[in-house]
Write an enzyme that holds these catalytic residues in place. Structure first.
Site, PDB file in Angstrom:
ATOM      1  N   CYS A   1      21.329  -6.509 -34.780  1.00 36.00           N
ATOM      2  CA  CYS A   1      22.021  -5.305 -34.326  1.00 36.00           C
ATOM      3  C   CYS A   1      22.313  -5.381 -32.834  1.00 36.00           C
ATOM      4  CB  CYS A   1      21.163  -4.084 -34.627  1.00 36.00           C
ATOM      5  SG  CYS A   1      21.060  -3.735 -36.383  1.00 36.00           S
TER       6      CYS A   1
ATOM      7  N   ARG B   1      21.850  -4.059 -44.839  1.00 34.36           N
ATOM      8  CA  ARG B   1      20.955  -5.071 -44.267  1.00 34.36           C
ATOM      9  C   ARG B   1      19.494  -4.648 -44.414  1.00 34.36           C
ATOM     10  NH1 ARG B   1      21.859  -6.421 -38.298  1.00 34.36           N
ATOM     11  NH2 ARG B   1      19.910  -7.411 -38.863  1.00 34.36           N
TER      12      ARG B   1
ATOM     13  N   ARG C   1      19.291  -8.820 -25.787  1.00 32.75           N
ATOM     14  CA  ARG C   1      18.060  -9.120 -26.532  1.00 32.75           C
ATOM     15  C   ARG C   1      17.665 -10.577 -26.276  1.00 32.75           C
ATOM     16  NH1 ARG C   1      18.673  -6.649 -32.555  1.00 32.75           N
ATOM     17  NH2 ARG C   1      16.395  -6.816 -32.567  1.00 32.75           N
TER      18      ARG C   1
ATOM     19  N   ASP D   1      13.253   2.294 -34.060  1.00 30.11           N
ATOM     20  CA  ASP D   1      14.062   2.187 -35.281  1.00 30.11           C
ATOM     21  C   ASP D   1      14.218   3.526 -35.999  1.00 30.11           C
ATOM     22  OD1 ASP D   1      14.302  -0.463 -34.720  1.00 30.11           O
ATOM     23  OD2 ASP D   1      12.820  -1.150 -36.175  1.00 30.11           O
TER      24      ASP D   1
ATOM     25  N   LYS E   1      11.343  -4.257 -44.485  1.00 29.89           N
ATOM     26  CA  LYS E   1      12.295  -5.296 -44.031  1.00 29.89           C
ATOM     27  C   LYS E   1      11.690  -6.164 -42.928  1.00 29.89           C
ATOM     28  CE  LYS E   1      16.258  -5.389 -40.881  1.00 29.89           C
ATOM     29  NZ  LYS E   1      15.654  -5.247 -39.564  1.00 29.89           N
ATOM     30  N   ASN E   2      11.176  -5.508 -41.879  1.00 28.25           N
ATOM     31  CA  ASN E   2      10.764  -6.306 -40.719  1.00 28.25           C
ATOM     32  C   ASN E   2       9.470  -7.079 -40.957  1.00 28.25           C
ATOM     33  OD1 ASN E   2      13.071  -5.672 -39.388  1.00 28.25           O
ATOM     34  ND2 ASN E   2      12.166  -4.025 -38.158  1.00 28.25           N
TER      35      ASN E   2
HETATM   36  N1  EPU Z   1      12.524  -8.660 -25.020  1.00 30.63           N
HETATM   37  C1  EPU Z   1      12.751  -9.464 -23.938  1.00 30.63           C
HETATM   38  N2  EPU Z   1      12.472 -10.811 -24.064  1.00 30.63           N
HETATM   39  C2  EPU Z   1      12.012 -11.342 -25.214  1.00 30.63           C
HETATM   40  C3  EPU Z   1      11.789 -10.516 -26.332  1.00 30.63           C
HETATM   41  C4  EPU Z   1      12.063  -9.156 -26.203  1.00 30.63           C
HETATM   42  O1  EPU Z   1      13.182  -9.009 -22.877  1.00 30.63           O
HETATM   43  O2  EPU Z   1      11.783 -12.561 -25.246  1.00 30.63           O
HETATM   44  C5  EPU Z   1      12.805  -7.212 -24.905  1.00 30.63           C
HETATM   45  C6  EPU Z   1      13.951  -6.780 -25.821  1.00 30.63           C
HETATM   46  O3  EPU Z   1      15.201  -6.995 -25.212  1.00 30.63           O
HETATM   47  C7  EPU Z   1      13.627  -5.324 -26.040  1.00 30.63           C
HETATM   48  C8  EPU Z   1      12.102  -5.305 -26.049  1.00 30.63           C
HETATM   49  O4  EPU Z   1      11.683  -6.495 -25.386  1.00 30.63           O
HETATM   50  O5  EPU Z   1      14.106  -4.580 -24.964  1.00 30.63           O
HETATM   51  C9  EPU Z   1      11.454  -5.266 -27.423  1.00 30.63           C
HETATM   52  O6  EPU Z   1      12.007  -6.293 -28.238  1.00 30.63           O
HETATM   53  P1  EPU Z   1      11.233  -6.870 -29.507  1.00 30.63           P
HETATM   54  O7  EPU Z   1      11.047  -8.314 -29.296  1.00 30.63           O
HETATM   55  O8  EPU Z   1      10.023  -6.044 -29.760  1.00 30.63           O
HETATM   56  O9  EPU Z   1      12.268  -6.626 -30.669  1.00 30.63           O
HETATM   57  P2  EPU Z   1      12.785  -7.656 -31.754  1.00 30.63           P
HETATM   58  O10 EPU Z   1      11.696  -8.540 -32.187  1.00 30.63           O
HETATM   59  O11 EPU Z   1      14.053  -8.247 -31.278  1.00 30.63           O
HETATM   60  C10 EPU Z   1      12.115  -6.146 -33.758  1.00 30.63           C
HETATM   61  C11 EPU Z   1      12.798  -5.561 -34.966  1.00 30.63           C
HETATM   62  C12 EPU Z   1      13.748  -4.466 -34.524  1.00 30.63           C
HETATM   63  C13 EPU Z   1      12.948  -3.409 -33.765  1.00 30.63           C
HETATM   64  C14 EPU Z   1      12.186  -4.046 -32.600  1.00 30.63           C
HETATM   65  C15 EPU Z   1      11.270  -3.086 -31.869  1.00 30.63           C
HETATM   66  C16 EPU Z   1      12.871  -7.360 -36.542  1.00 30.63           C
HETATM   67  C17 EPU Z   1      13.653  -8.374 -37.265  1.00 30.63           C
HETATM   68  N3  EPU Z   1      13.522  -6.605 -35.661  1.00 30.63           N
HETATM   69  O12 EPU Z   1      13.152  -6.661 -32.936  1.00 30.63           O
HETATM   70  O13 EPU Z   1      14.261  -3.904 -35.727  1.00 30.63           O
HETATM   71  O14 EPU Z   1      13.827  -2.448 -33.253  1.00 30.63           O
HETATM   72  O15 EPU Z   1      11.373  -5.122 -33.092  1.00 30.63           O
HETATM   73  O16 EPU Z   1      10.350  -2.527 -32.734  1.00 30.63           O
HETATM   74  O17 EPU Z   1      11.684  -7.203 -36.766  1.00 30.63           O
HETATM   75  C18 EPU Z   1      15.763  -2.671 -37.012  1.00 30.63           C
HETATM   76  O18 EPU Z   1      15.022  -2.894 -37.983  1.00 30.63           O
HETATM   77  O19 EPU Z   1      16.712  -1.845 -37.054  1.00 30.63           O
HETATM   78  C19 EPU Z   1      15.516  -3.378 -35.767  1.00 30.63           C
HETATM   79  C20 EPU Z   1      16.414  -3.445 -34.788  1.00 30.63           C
END
Ligand code: EPU
Length: 429
Positions: A117, A398, A122, A305, A22-23
């Site tokens: 989620c 999802r 975030r 995850d 998915k991701n």
């Molecule tokens: N963060 C910030 N500022 C930013 C970006 C991130 O503070 O500009 C913080 C976030 O709040 C969090 C941490 O950094 O505390 C990590 O966030 P990250 O950006 O790595 O997560 P994401 O890109 O929002 C993706 C996956 C998530 C997965 C996370 C961590 C996708 C679409 N989503 O989210 O997937 O948990 O990376 O590996 O790729 C899931 O599949 O269930 C899911 C939630």
């Protein structure tokens, strides 16, 4: 409204085939915008987040065609707007990828605040930091992020924390920029490598993906390609844990065992047998489960995850386990649902779960609170005595392709049932 009804207590047996990740796939679909020619994506999972990403592309004028199961043809040449529609964007985190891809290609993007989620705050400050470093400006207009650049010029980007989303967007925005971009403290997840490989197969020049320094030399033209998505590390991990929780014996096929190492190590600590083969892992249990400690970390650490699913396993393991969530500040909302099934799990300070193993869980009506929490409840239901009824299963759909069918093939008694809205219990207070 749909629900899962699971009669638990049946050990899972057989082989399950893992779908595309998915991701990775949501990022690959968005990345196609950057291309100057049509592309074909293979091994794309049939999940609702992908449907939404494809709807976004269609609504912007792209030609999107399902060639056959898992194979999608996308022609981005007819895209005629840089605005992402509100409806799809606000329900999904991956909509933020359209900021980077539209900016990278058209130097402009208007994307409603991404949803996804509810795991705590975030923000996207690091995404914007990357865009600014490349010469873009940004502002919030009508609840949407608007980013724009006269030209994009390669630069050094240092992230304050490891972030998957911002690393993706920094790659997207710089892949066609002038000169070289160096991303430091980059995320190393397998889906980052997959996206870099996809763009390189179009003629991009990205080196170092999978390490914490990624170097990108901008190119002027990206040609069409055919590319297969990597297998889903988290879907595979979920079935590994389901096999262990039901004391079954399951071969999880079409996986990259290296991507599963952190999960494999923790399962073995709990006394679960894991045999790694070239493209599959076999998971089986022949002794009581033992407690352990888990701390979520960016890749190659234990993935956040998998935290809800693994914590669920630990509710049935002998002794006291401790699970620390280091990535998100609100990822234990499912604990209240597990307690309804007899789990002994308490949360300290929002970040740590203390789990005292119980002999067995018992079936109960529960609600999925997000995607992985929903998967955790499915595992709990499969292992529990009696009937578990899971509401809000749209969260699970999802990210898990045909989860009920895959589990049925492993011998589980799980049914997806359409329930009238007024059969649901209204909560107040
Ligand atoms: N963060 C910030 N500022 C930013 C970006 C991130 O503070 O500009 C913080 C976030 O709040 C969090 C941490 O950094 O505390 C990590 O966030 P990250 O950006 O790595 O997560 P994401 O890109 O929002 C993706 C996956 C998530 C997965 C996370 C961590 C996708 C679409 N989503 O989210 O997937 O948990 O990376 O590996 O790729 C899931 O599949 O269930 C899911 C939630």
């Amino acid at each position: 409204m749909e629900k899962f009804f699971i009669r638990g207590g049946i050990p899972l047996h057989g082989t399950v085939y893992i779908s595309g990740a998915k991701n990775a796939a949501v990022a690959l679909v968005a990345a196609t915008i950057l291309c100057d020619e049509p592309c074909t994506l293979e091994n794309v999972p049939a999940i609702s987040d992908i449907t939404k990403c494809l709807d976004i592309l269609r609504s912007m004028g792209a030609v999107v065609r399902m060639e056959r199961d898992g194979v999608i043809y996308i022609d981005p040449r007819s895209i005629n707007t840089t605005e992402v529609p509100y409806k799809q964007a606000v329900t999904m985190r991956a909509s933020s990828y359209f900021l980077g891809t539209l900016l990278g290609k058209f130097h402009e993007a208007f994307v409603p605040m991404p949803g996804g989620c509810d795991l705590g705050d975030r923000p996207i400050d690091q995404h914007l930091k990357a865009f600014r470093a490349l010469g873009a400006t940004d502002k919030v207009v009508r609840g949407a992020n608007y980013v724009k650049a006269d030209k994009l010029i390669g630069n050094q980007i240092f992230f304050d924390m490891v972030t998957v989303g911002a690393t993706m967007n920094a790659i997207f925005a710089s892949v066609r920029a002038k000169g070289q971009t160096i991303i430091e403290n980059a995320a190393k997840e397998p889906h980052i490598v997959d996206v870099a490989n996809y763009l390189n197969s179009m003629g991009a020049d990205i080196r170092g993906a999978g390490t914490d320094v990624i170097k990108i030399r901008g190119v002027e033209y990206l040609h069409g390609t055919t590319y297969a998505t990597i297998p889903d590390q988290i879907e595979a991990g979920t079935y590994m844990v389901a096999a262990a929780a039901t004391k079954g014996d399951v071969v999880i096929a079409n996986v990259i065992p290296k991507h599963l190492e952190s999960i494999t190590v923790k399962l073995r600590k709990c006394g679960v047998n894991v045999e790694e083969n070239d493209e599959s892992v076999r998971v089986w249990v022949d002794k009581p489960l033992q407690n352990t400690t888990v701390k979520t970390q960016p890749h190659p650490g234990f993935p956040t995850d998998m935290q809800p699913q693994f914590s669920t396993l630990l509710t049935m393991a002998y002794g006291t386990s401790r699970v620390t969530e280091e990535i998100f500040n609100n990822r234990f909302r499912y604990a209240a649902e597990l307690r309804k099934m007899g789990a002994d799990i308490s949360i300290e300070g929002g970040k740590v779960a203390i789990i005292q193993g119980v002999d067995h869980l018992s079936g109960a009506p529960v609600q999925a609170t997000d995607l992985r929490a929903g998967a955790a409840l499915v595992i709990a239901g499969l292992a529990a005595d009696g009937m578990t009824e899971i509401g809000n299963i749209h969260f699970i759909q999802r990210g898990y392709e045909r989860i009920d069918e895959k589990l049925q093939k492993l011998g589980a008694d799980i049914k997806r049932v359409i329930v009238p809205e007024n059969d649901s219990v209204e909560m107040s207070g």
